[in-house]
Design a protein around this motif. Structure first.
Motif: not given
Length: 295
Positions: A224-230, A250-262
């Motif tokens: 399965p392929i899905r970008s789980c962003s919202h 939300v992808q953190l553009p300056d941090d390799e592969g890291q994301r912020l979830a709210m």
């Protein structure tokens, strides 16, 4: 065979198997097929490549495919945007595969950590391999009040979202539609694994889950392929009961592969009242569901 080429072949076969000849405008004259989906020769014909070349590509015996070939395969296989990006990533296209180099060790910027800790809504920072790098009190109370709050501060023993989904009984009760959550977790890991094939910790996580969870192994084999962003996620929380929360990642553009979830609730809804109660209890240290343990 190089592991990345093997992944490419498995992905192509999985997407070829889900299409019928009539789905792509071919005439099906009946009769039983040995394997489900399109045959290699049918896909090759529609994509405009030789059967021999496509067979080598699927078997991991060919070099890098050109953009034109990959575009043609994506078109015939009816890949969506995320699946197409994943195809290019697996095929090793340097122009598309920006994260293919060996990733740096996970470190969370102080600014991101401060943002997470001071957010009034449940918030957490997620590493590329779904390790929880930081969470605030409301996020801890929402997702894992039975775990040690300080666990993300220990790099060798951090909670991991994918591991929690498949191996932590609490999560099976927390998510109303656990099967949907499990599919999303695997789909997200598939994308990450394609971007970071040399991440040893990620490879070890996938191996561990494949051995310990048959459900994970079955989902993983389906590619399965899905970008789980919202999405909207429904919870049955052991302390405050039912909640439907909007989850933005939300992808953190300056941090390799890291994301912020709210996580947020619709204003004026019963879910907002339940989330506010949970937040208040977490601030008072009363939202723990069981004796705390490490992840």
């Amino acid at each position: 065979m190089h592991p990345q080429r093997s992944e490419l072949g498995e992905f192509l076969r999985s997407r070829r198997s889900r299409l019928l000849p009539e789905d792509v405008g071919l005439t099906h004259y009946g009769g039983r097929r040995r394997v489900p989906g399109l045959r290699r020769e049918e896909l090759s014909q529609l994509a405009g490549v030789s059967v021999a070349y496509y067979t080598r590509l699927e078997q991991g015996q060919s070099g890098k495919a050109s953009d034109a070939v990959l575009d043609a395969l994506a078109r015939v296989l009816r890949l969506d945007e995320h699946e197409r990006d994943h195809l290019f990533s697996l095929a090793g296209q340097s122009g598309r595969k920006t994260g293919a180099r060996r990733p740096r060790p996970e470190r969370l910027r102080d600014g991101v950590r401060l943002l997470v800790r001071t957010a009034t809504m449940p918030a957490l920072a997620i590493g590329r391999g779904t390790d929880i790098l930081a969470w605030n009190r409301p996020a801890h109370a929402l997702l894992a009040g039975h775990l040690d709050y300080s666990a993300p501060d220990r790099p060798t023993n951090r909670p991991n979202l994918a591991r929690m989904v498949f191996l932590d009984p609490h999560c099976r009760e927390l998510y109303v539609d656990w099967k949907a959550k499990a599919r999303d977790a695997v789909a997200d890991l598939r994308i990450v694994a394609g971007r970071y094939p040399d991440d040893q910790a990620l490879t070890a996580l996938i191996g561990e889950l494949s051995v310990k969870s048959q459900e994970f192994a079955t989902l993983w084999s389906a590619h399965p392929i899905r970008s789980c962003s919202h999405f909207v996620r429904h919870f049955q929380h052991p302390v405050v009961g039912s909640m439907s929360l909007v989850n933005e990642v939300v992808q953190l553009p300056d941090d390799e592969g890291q994301r912020l979830a709210m996580f947020m609730a619709e204003p004026g809804s019963p879910s907002e009242a339940a989330l506010r109660l949970l937040t208040d209890l977490s601030a008072e240290g009363k939202a723990t569901m069981a004796p705390q343990r490490s992840a």
